[in-house]
Every structure is written in structure tokens, then in C-alpha cells.
Design a protein around this motif. Sequence first.
Motif, PDB file in Angstrom:
ATOM      1  N   ALA A 155      32.350  -9.474 -21.878  1.00 19.37           N
ATOM      2  CA  ALA A 155      33.271 -10.608 -21.852  1.00 19.37           C
ATOM      3  C   ALA A 155      33.247 -11.358 -23.182  1.00 19.37           C
ATOM      4  N   GLU A 156      32.054 -11.526 -23.746  1.00 21.20           N
ATOM      5  CA  GLU A 156      31.933 -12.223 -25.031  1.00 21.20           C
ATOM      6  C   GLU A 156      32.676 -11.458 -26.120  1.00 21.20           C
ATOM      7  N   VAL A 214      35.791 -13.756 -19.415  1.00 19.27           N
ATOM      8  CA  VAL A 214      36.595 -13.669 -20.636  1.00 19.27           C
ATOM      9  C   VAL A 214      37.281 -15.012 -20.881  1.00 19.27           C
ATOM     10  N   ARG A 215      37.253 -15.497 -22.118  1.00 22.51           N
ATOM     11  CA  ARG A 215      37.734 -16.842 -22.427  1.00 22.51           C
ATOM     12  C   ARG A 215      39.185 -16.886 -22.901  1.00 22.51           C
ATOM     13  N   VAL A 216      39.871 -15.754 -22.851  1.00 20.03           N
ATOM     14  CA  VAL A 216      41.290 -15.704 -23.201  1.00 20.03           C
ATOM     15  C   VAL A 216      42.039 -15.143 -21.994  1.00 20.03           C
ATOM     16  N   CYS A 247      43.444 -12.955 -19.254  1.00 16.64           N
ATOM     17  CA  CYS A 247      42.920 -11.647 -18.868  1.00 16.64           C
ATOM     18  C   CYS A 247      43.463 -11.255 -17.510  1.00 16.64           C
ATOM     19  N   SER A 296      36.528 -11.530 -25.745  1.00 15.21           N
ATOM     20  CA  SER A 296      37.095 -12.848 -26.039  1.00 15.21           C
ATOM     21  C   SER A 296      37.462 -13.002 -27.503  1.00 15.21           C
TER      22      SER A 296
END
Length: 462
Positions: free
Chosen positions: A379-380, A413-415, A417, A383
Motif C-alpha cells: 500500500a505504501e 492505499v492513500r490515493v 483505489c 501510494s
Amino acid sequence: MKFENVYFLGIGGIGMSALARYFLHEGRRVAGYDRTPSSLTEALEAEGASVHYEDDVRRIPAPFLDPATTIVVYTPAVPHDLGEFVYFREQGFTIEKRSQMLGHLAEGKYVMAVAGTHGKTTTTTLVAWLNRALTGGGSAFLGGLSKNFGGNLVLGDGPRLAVEADEFDRSFLRLYPDVAVVTSADADHLDIYGTHEAVKEAFSQFVRQIRPGGSLVIKQGVEITLDNPRVTIYRYAYDTPCDFYARNIRLAEGGHYRFELVTPSGVIGDLTLGIPGWVNIENAVAAVASVWCAARAEGSELAEEPLREALASFTGVKRRFDFYLNTPGQVYMDDYAHHPRELAATLTSVRRMFPGRRITALFQPHLYTRTRDLYREFAEALSLADEVVLLPIYPAREEPIEGVGSEMIAGLVRVPCRIVPREQLADTVAAMPTDVVISFGAGNIDACCAAIAERLRAKCRS
């Protein structure tokens, strides 16, 4: 070797198919089983191998049923309760792992082995290409399909043998190299090793097996136990000063780089690598370091002009920074990356190549165990893109694990998805506002590449 026939269990694997091609070239009869047809098995059949896709002893060709004339080679990915495997074991056939056979074929050669949890395929292939350019010969067993050589097997004169040293199932411990490269020793294959410490210990053992008087080329920052006093240790890096590193790196057209290479014997200037991406400059530094060590062992130095020509003419490996479309309005490329470090390195490279542009990452996780162990790191890394599309996990050799799925990655995930079935991937991408698109994964996401590329080309034309 005394056996006339070689039978492969898992003949369609990238490493297995290279061995099969080798024995076909040597005039042996070759046959084998794999679960599904592929371009690799089709090529083997065209070259004379007999391949079938059902686990059925009755499908084994008659000449391969005599243990006196047939040796069986298997990949560790094949389960030991496979019907054909059980048959060969019970009938007393000589059975060897792929790594054992590779170890036999390496005997009497000057072995240049490239190990690492990522980066090894491109580096090994470039070592083979440099060997050919600098010596006119050299052989190689590769873990990918070289565009320069047109396959995964290289046969040439001379003692140099470039080998991709696979850490899976500790296979690389069958090798005793003269020059070893270690690109990385990250946590991976924890279904086999259990802990990251066990992974690092296996790499330490690999280094202990370098032959006396040999050389180790290890990436700066890779920390494993180095206790083989009989070898010379060199560090390499992208641009951090050490024994081998690049400097004066300039981004050129199409994501290619020009640079100078610092070595212990001086600086080699005016170099251009034929494939894009900063991470491939790092791979090139490792490959040149390897052939530098080989040249020194032969009492010679690197010939600079042939080296320049070889680096510039290197066209890479299929599914490594593989461009399908590269226009000012739309880019699409595919990459084999399936570990978080690989994803991060590739996305960082793409960001540098196409500054200010929107990146969409398409990722198919490979293995339930890898996803379970590394979902936070996945996930990092993902992102780093601007938008992510995930596919369900590709199981490969594994059974599902309850509660483990692509949702574990998506949730962190920070975007933006989403998760879509593989059969809907091309349609999904076509309907999205896209600029730079890159697909990742070691499973079967590559079967979607042609359709994705066609849909994106259609968008460009409309």
C-alpha cells in the motif's frame, strides 16, 4: 550426462524452459508436463519437445518411461503429491531439482551469478550481453526473455556463464560462483523462510560459497553477514560514492540516462543505457562491476568503447519497463514487479521520467502469503501513484488463505483505489482519465497488456 532423455515437471517455467532448450540443443530427447500452455511451452514444442497439460502418467511418452535412460527435473513449485511426480519417485527414477541440474551444468565454467530479491533478471541479462560484447562469447541461463538474445538461454564460446541465482526454496545454494552479485536481501518468500533473518542468512551462505579468489559485488546498504575471507568484496550503488557508482547522471529523451561510471581502476565516461529508468542505471552499475571482476581475473581491463556500444544497444527484458505506448498524450508500460521495493523503485523511476504527469498503477498481487506478510508495504509503494487499480490475488502454487485478499492493500492505499476482476481490467482502464499507465505483477496480468494497449491507442485516436 549418461541420460538420453530429460523429462521436466513444470516445463513451462522461465528457468525450466531454459534448461529444456539447453538439452534440446545438446541433442537429448525432451518432454514434460505443465498446468497450462504458454508462449514458452509453444516455443518448446516448436523446437521439438513433447509437452502435455494433464497430470496423467499415460501422457508420458514411451521413451521416457525407462529409469535407465531418463532423468526427471522438477521445479519446487510442483507439489510432491502430483501424480506424475509420485510415479517417477516410486519407479526409482533419478529426480533432481532445477537448481541441482543448473549446478551440474555450471561445473567447469566461470560462473557469474546474480542474486537478490529484486533486480536480478535485468542485471543477469545485461551481464550476458556485456560478456558477448566484450569477449565474443559466454553462455547464460536467464530468468526472463532477453530482447537482445531473443530468449532465456544463451549459448556461446568461452568459460563465462551468467546465471540468475534464485533465492526461492534456497535454490541458489546449489551454485558456487566465481563472481556473485547481491542486489538486495529484502523480506520475501516468507512462506519458505519464515523470517527476514532467515532470508538474510541464506544470502550470507550464498556468499560463503563464492570460490576462493573470487569476488562479491554487493549493493551499498545491503546488510548481511560477510564472513568469506577468501573473496574480494566490492560495493556498488546508483550514485552514492563507493567502489562502483554512477555520477553526472543526466536524463535524456524517452527516460534514458547518460552517465559516467566510477570503478576502482578509473572513470568510464559518456555512457548511455539503452533502456529507461534510473533503477536500471543501478542494475547496469552492478553488471559492469561483475564483468570488471571477470576481466581482472583474466588479467585484463574493460575495453571502454565496446562497453559503451553494449550498454547503448541493450534492449532489456520482456516485462521489465516494457513500453507498449509512448506518446506525448498517452504512455502505457508493463513491468514484472511483484515486491514492494520493486514497485516503489519503478514508480519512482516513472515519476522522474514523466515529471508532472498523472500515473495510474495497475497491480495484481502475487501469492496469498506475500500479500499477508507485506500488504502494508504494498500500500505504501502504490501510494506513489496518483490512482491505483488492483486485481484479485494471483495464487500461483498456493491455496487461498481466509481473510487475505487485495482488500487488505486497498484499505491502506492513500490515493483513489479500486479492485476489479481481471477480465474487466481493459474496459476499466479505457473508461478512466489516463495519462501514464503502468501494469505490475508476476501472475497473468500480462495477458491483459495487448488489450489495454489497444484500448489506450483507440483513446488517442478519438
